[in-house]
Design a protein around this motif. Structure first.
Motif, mmCIF file in Angstrom:
data_model
loop_
_atom_site.group_PDB
_atom_site.id
_atom_site.type_symbol
_atom_site.label_atom_id
_atom_site.label_comp_id
_atom_site.label_asym_id
_atom_site.label_seq_id
_atom_site.Cartn_x
_atom_site.Cartn_y
_atom_site.Cartn_z
ATOM 1 N N HIS A 1 -7.121 -4.167 5.628
ATOM 2 C CA HIS A 1 -8.572 -4.269 5.744
ATOM 3 C C HIS A 1 -8.950 -5.482 6.594
ATOM 4 O O HIS A 1 -8.285 -6.523 6.536
ATOM 5 C CB HIS A 1 -9.220 -4.432 4.360
ATOM 6 C CG HIS A 1 -8.694 -3.504 3.330
ATOM 7 N ND1 HIS A 1 -9.248 -2.273 3.067
ATOM 8 C CD2 HIS A 1 -7.641 -3.628 2.471
ATOM 9 C CE1 HIS A 1 -8.576 -1.676 2.102
ATOM 10 N NE2 HIS A 1 -7.597 -2.469 1.721
ATOM 11 N N ASP B 1 0.808 -1.221 0.000
ATOM 12 C CA ASP B 1 0.000 0.000 0.000
ATOM 13 C C ASP B 1 0.848 1.281 0.000
ATOM 14 O O ASP B 1 0.290 2.377 -0.066
ATOM 15 C CB ASP B 1 -0.957 0.007 1.193
ATOM 16 C CG ASP B 1 -0.273 -0.251 2.520
ATOM 17 O OD1 ASP B 1 0.693 -1.033 2.543
ATOM 18 O OD2 ASP B 1 -0.697 0.315 3.525
ATOM 19 N N LEU C 1 -6.638 -9.628 9.145
ATOM 20 C CA LEU C 1 -6.700 -8.507 8.228
ATOM 21 C C LEU C 1 -5.945 -8.872 6.960
ATOM 22 O O LEU C 1 -5.039 -9.718 6.974
ATOM 23 C CB LEU C 1 -6.104 -7.238 8.844
ATOM 24 C CG LEU C 1 -6.875 -6.651 10.036
ATOM 25 C CD1 LEU C 1 -6.339 -7.203 11.351
ATOM 26 C CD2 LEU C 1 -6.770 -5.131 10.045
ATOM 27 N N ARG D 1 -3.808 -7.227 3.712
ATOM 28 C CA ARG D 1 -3.126 -6.046 3.189
ATOM 29 C C ARG D 1 -3.072 -6.124 1.661
ATOM 30 O O ARG D 1 -2.711 -7.151 1.086
ATOM 31 C CB ARG D 1 -1.708 -5.926 3.755
ATOM 32 C CG ARG D 1 -1.034 -4.594 3.417
ATOM 33 C CD ARG D 1 0.369 -4.530 4.012
ATOM 34 N NE ARG D 1 0.370 -4.594 5.469
ATOM 35 C CZ ARG D 1 0.168 -3.547 6.263
ATOM 36 N NH1 ARG D 1 -0.081 -2.354 5.746
ATOM 37 N NH2 ARG D 1 0.220 -3.690 7.581
ATOM 38 N N SER E 1 -14.429 -7.508 5.750
ATOM 39 C CA SER E 1 -14.812 -6.456 4.809
ATOM 40 C C SER E 1 -14.491 -6.833 3.372
ATOM 41 O O SER E 1 -14.998 -6.211 2.432
ATOM 42 C CB SER E 1 -14.114 -5.145 5.168
ATOM 43 O OG SER E 1 -12.717 -5.204 4.879
ATOM 44 N N LYS E 2 -13.636 -7.840 3.193
ATOM 45 C CA LYS E 2 -13.287 -8.328 1.861
ATOM 46 C C LYS E 2 -13.808 -9.745 1.648
ATOM 47 O O LYS E 2 -13.311 -10.481 0.794
ATOM 48 C CB LYS E 2 -11.765 -8.276 1.664
ATOM 49 C CG LYS E 2 -11.187 -6.866 1.720
ATOM 50 C CD LYS E 2 -9.678 -6.868 1.698
ATOM 51 C CE LYS E 2 -9.119 -7.121 0.294
ATOM 52 N NZ LYS E 2 -9.404 -6.024 -0.640
#
Length: 457
Positions: free
Chosen positions: A293, A165, A285, A287, A297-298
């Motif tokens: 995230h 990111d 999470l 990345r 959420s994904k």
């Protein structure tokens, strides 16, 4: 439509020189957001510094100039050594794990080398029709451009491993899922023609299929008949949400789901989740290029960066298996209503941004399942092209009757690897075909790899 005349015209609107310019420019567009320090870093033995990629893809074309342009003088013997990859026939080379140990040639020098090669190549292509070996030269130039598109995808992988990111990608808004994709498609078996055969795949015309623009790698040939039993194939790719269930059910702690070699890797390398998954305060999470995230959420996105071992373990846990590459290709090309073979799951129209998530979509991540209903096949299977390369259970071996078309390109890798199909969000549109055979070792997961499951009918 494509033309076979001299293999110079790629399509009605694209000559080989047009394709050369556009492919070479795209490589430099990918590296443009990098800082100078980013170009020379090698983050793992299986990765390469961005500087090496832009130099190696110039090296490939310089080898053609050496052979076919009379009087051409090598730009630098040092560059021939550093920018070679695995081509034994072109002399000594630096070992892959050591590509990041050299600071020279500098990035500025490498870019200058690339510009020199481009100037020489464009001048050469301008008069290539006058060469006695024009057909051979143009076929090698086309191979070189397809080779560079492969390296563009590898650049995306390597930059993600290097920066993730922190890379300033111009990310477009992701499309919303517009349909719910559920269940398995029942697909009839019988004889099926596996592989690339342009003339047969386009029976309505004497010219070649527009989806391929007169190109396929030698490992996709020759087309040949195989026999399939009836089978079922998931309409959707396995999602992050699906995989999270496997993970929370102790999938990485239970040997019963894993091949012996896979279980050894899980324990040796302390795998507890796919690559780029991180555990923070008891929560998983993920990345990616846009940040960190919550996995939930994904949940609707296809799982990615999983190895063959992980894909197979999930499939066994789910009471299914991975498809063979023949099963995958039939689903991706066969129209059950007409009985015809198509170029793509959706038919014979070329790839566009409404049908598949490939590099031109600029999403830099898999799209939510159900985002591309225009790209579904006749059985309702979606996103077979783009998003993630799909593992199959097939070994990467030559097709019956295989003949190498270029030494040391594909034939030297026909051992101990598995076939993946379909492309990813990092694959250029012009580079993908339903017959394309990608291949990696069973433990590898640094590439954008996912899967869908199958089962016997």
């Amino acid at each position: 439509m494509a033309s076979t005349i001299g293999k110079i015209v790629v399509s009605k609107t694209c000559t080989i020189m047009d394709l050369y310019r556009s492919v070479r420019e795209r490589t430099m567009q990918i590296v443009a957001p990098l800082e100078i320090e980013d170009y020379v870093i090698q983050t793992a033995e299986f990765m390469s510094p961005p500087r090496w990629h832009i130099g190696h893809t110039a090296w490939f074309f310089e080898t053609l100039l050496q052979i076919y342009q009379p009087g051409y003088k090598v730009y630098s013997e040092e560059y021939l050594f550093y920018f070679n990859s695995y081509y034994e026939g072109f002399g000594e080379r630096i070992a892959r794990p050591k590509r990041g140990t050299k600071s020279r040639p500098t990035v500025k020098e490498t870019v200058a080398y690339r510009k020199h090669v481009d100037e020489q190549m464009l001048a050469f292509l301008g008069s290539v029709e006058n060469q006695p070996e024009a057909e051979t030269i143009l076929s090698l130039v086309r191979l070189g451009l397809e080779h560079e598109m492969q390296h563009q995808e590898l650049l995306v992988y390597d930059i993600k491993h290097l920066l993730c990111d922190q890379y300033d990608a111009a990310i477009k808004a992701r499309p919303a899922a517009v349909t719910r994709v559920e269940g398995m498609a029942e697909i009839e078996g019988g004889l099926f023609r596996l592989g690339y055969n342009a003339q047969v795949d386009s029976p309505q015309s004497a010219v070649l299929s527009p989806s391929n623009y007169d190109f396929a790698f030698d490992n996709e040939k020759p087309a040949h008949q195989v026999f399939l039993q009836d089978y079922a194939l998931d309409r959707a790719l396995v999602s992050n949400g699906d995989y999270l269930e496997f993970l929370r059910d102790g999938g990485y702690q239970n040997f019963r789901w894993w091949f012996s070699e896979g279980w050894e890797v899980v324990n040796r390398d302390a795998w507890r989740a796919p690559l780029y998954w991180e555990l923070h305060d008891g929560q998983w999470l993920i990345r990616d290029f846009s940040g960190l995230h919550l996995a939930e959420s994904k949940a609707s996105e296809p799982v990615s960066h999983v190895s063959f071992y992980e894909a197979s373990a999930f499939a066994k846990w789910a009471g299914k298996r991975l498809p063979t590459e023949a099963e995958w290709e039939k689903a991706a090309t066969f129209d059950p209503k007409s009985g015809d073979r198509n170029d793509f799951p959706w038919g014979n129209d070329p790839v566009d941004e409404a049908k598949a998530n490939l590099f031109e979509n600029r999403l830099w991540t898999p799209a939510a399942i159900g985002s591309f209903p225009d790209g579904q096949n006749g059985y309702g299977c979606q996103q077979m092209i783009g998003d993630v390369w799909e593992w199959t259970t097939s070994d990467y071996v030559p097709y019956p009757g295989f003949k190498s078309e270029f030494d040391e390109y594909n034939d030297k890798w026909f051992v101990n690897q598995k076939v993946l199909r379909g492309g990813s969000y990092a694959t250029p549109q012009a580079h993908i075909r339903a017959t394309y055979r990608n291949f990696f070792h069973a433990h590898e997961r640094w590439m954008v790899s996912g899967f869908r499951c199958a089962k016997d009918a």
